[in-house]
Design a protein around this motif. Structure first.
Motif, short mmCIF file in Angstrom:
data_model
loop_
_atom_site.label_atom_id
_atom_site.label_comp_id
_atom_site.label_asym_id
_atom_site.label_seq_id
_atom_site.Cartn_x
_atom_site.Cartn_y
_atom_site.Cartn_z
N ASP A 142 -8.36 -37.35 -80.70
CA ASP A 142 -9.82 -37.32 -80.55
C ASP A 142 -10.50 -37.15 -81.90
O ASP A 142 -11.54 -37.75 -82.17
CB ASP A 142 -10.25 -36.19 -79.61
CG ASP A 142 -9.88 -36.44 -78.16
OD1 ASP A 142 -9.44 -37.56 -77.83
OD2 ASP A 142 -10.00 -35.49 -77.35
N GLY A 143 -9.92 -36.29 -82.74
CA GLY A 143 -10.48 -36.04 -84.07
C GLY A 143 -10.56 -37.31 -84.90
O GLY A 143 -11.53 -37.53 -85.63
N HIS A 164 -10.94 -40.39 -83.84
CA HIS A 164 -12.05 -41.23 -83.36
C HIS A 164 -13.41 -40.66 -83.75
O HIS A 164 -14.33 -41.40 -84.10
CB HIS A 164 -11.92 -41.45 -81.85
CG HIS A 164 -10.68 -42.20 -81.50
ND1 HIS A 164 -9.61 -41.61 -80.86
CD2 HIS A 164 -10.30 -43.47 -81.76
CE1 HIS A 164 -8.65 -42.50 -80.72
NE2 HIS A 164 -9.03 -43.63 -81.26
N GLN A 165 -13.54 -39.34 -83.70
CA GLN A 165 -14.79 -38.70 -84.11
C GLN A 165 -15.04 -38.93 -85.61
O GLN A 165 -16.16 -39.25 -86.01
CB GLN A 165 -14.76 -37.21 -83.81
CG GLN A 165 -14.83 -36.90 -82.34
CD GLN A 165 -14.58 -35.42 -82.04
OE1 GLN A 165 -14.25 -34.63 -82.92
NE2 GLN A 165 -14.72 -35.05 -80.78
N ALA A 182 -16.15 -42.41 -86.33
CA ALA A 182 -17.52 -42.65 -85.90
C ALA A 182 -18.53 -42.10 -86.91
O ALA A 182 -19.66 -42.58 -86.98
CB ALA A 182 -17.76 -42.03 -84.53
N GLU A 183 -18.11 -41.12 -87.70
CA GLU A 183 -19.03 -40.43 -88.60
C GLU A 183 -18.87 -40.79 -90.07
O GLU A 183 -19.81 -40.62 -90.85
CB GLU A 183 -18.84 -38.91 -88.47
CG GLU A 183 -19.13 -38.37 -87.09
CD GLU A 183 -18.67 -36.93 -86.90
OE1 GLU A 183 -18.23 -36.30 -87.89
OE2 GLU A 183 -18.73 -36.45 -85.76
N ARG A 185 -6.37 -33.04 -79.92
CA ARG A 185 -7.34 -32.80 -81.00
C ARG A 185 -7.14 -33.80 -82.15
O ARG A 185 -8.11 -34.24 -82.75
CB ARG A 185 -7.22 -31.38 -81.53
CG ARG A 185 -7.78 -30.34 -80.61
CD ARG A 185 -7.63 -28.96 -81.20
NE ARG A 185 -7.89 -27.93 -80.23
CZ ARG A 185 -8.50 -26.79 -80.51
NH1 ARG A 185 -8.89 -26.54 -81.73
NH2 ARG A 185 -8.70 -25.91 -79.56
#
Length: 190
Positions: free
Chosen positions: A75-76, A78-79, A82-83, A72
């Motif tokens: 991945d978190g 990278h998310q 991206a935002e 998490r």
């Protein structure tokens, strides 16, 4: 008669496993000492037999929660990148890191024993987290939002210090203030 996927044994098992991981994460994060597996099963809304079917030992559950939390975190990052702009992504990621540290408190005894026995690759987790911080910081260096003379190791050490003196969840306001001070220090001087 066909069974829909949402009620198939495989879907039920997958849902139960996720419920158990989520419940274990919550219970570990709020526990002052290692909670019982029954408490975790109760929080997940499943029977103890269901817990044991998915996680035959406490160590299996701890390893799964630990792995899930590291995933998490990576991945978190990278998310978030991206935002959001890199500096904002880093600050939000710091909150995720604090939640991860808090989760480890309720499973610390088992976790340390597993690391000592070589059952959990602590060095790999460290590498994964440093790489993740480096990815966010590198994006911030490229945009000029973050200083380039501060390393991922420096940021990780700062985070560990902050969450040591302001453990979550009881000291969230203090941790937030300290994280904001850290972020201020990570920005380049005008």
């Amino acid at each position: 008669m066909t069974t829909s996927d949402s009620h198939s044994p495989r879907a039920d098992a997958s849902r139960n496993r996720k419920q158990l991981l989520d419940a274990a994460t919550r219970v570990f994060a709020s526990a002052e000492s290692e909670p019982s597996l029954r408490e975790i099963a109760r929080e997940a809304g499943v029977g103890i037999a269901t817990l044991y079917r998915h996680f035959p030992t406490r160590e299996d559950l701890v390893a799964a929660v630990y792995s899930d939390q590291v995933e998490r975190l990576t991945d978190g990052a990278h998310q978030l990148l991206a935002e959001l702009p890199p500096a904002e992504a880093l600050r939000r990621w710091m909150d995720l890191f604090g939640d991860w540290v808090a989760t480890k408190e309720g499973m610390l005894g088992t976790l340390l024993a597993m690391i000592e026995a070589g059952e959990i690759a602590h060095a790999q987790t460290h590498t994964d987290l440093i790489t993740t911080i480096d990815d966010i910081a590198g994006a911030g260096h490229a945009t000029g939002e973050l200083r380039s003379d501060v390393t991922a190791e420096d940021i990780a050490a700062s985070l560990i210090g902050i969450f040591t003196v302001a453990p979550l969840p009881e000291h969230r306001a203090r941790a937030d203030r300290l994280l904001d001070v850290l972020m201020h220090g990570l920005r380049p001087k005008p």
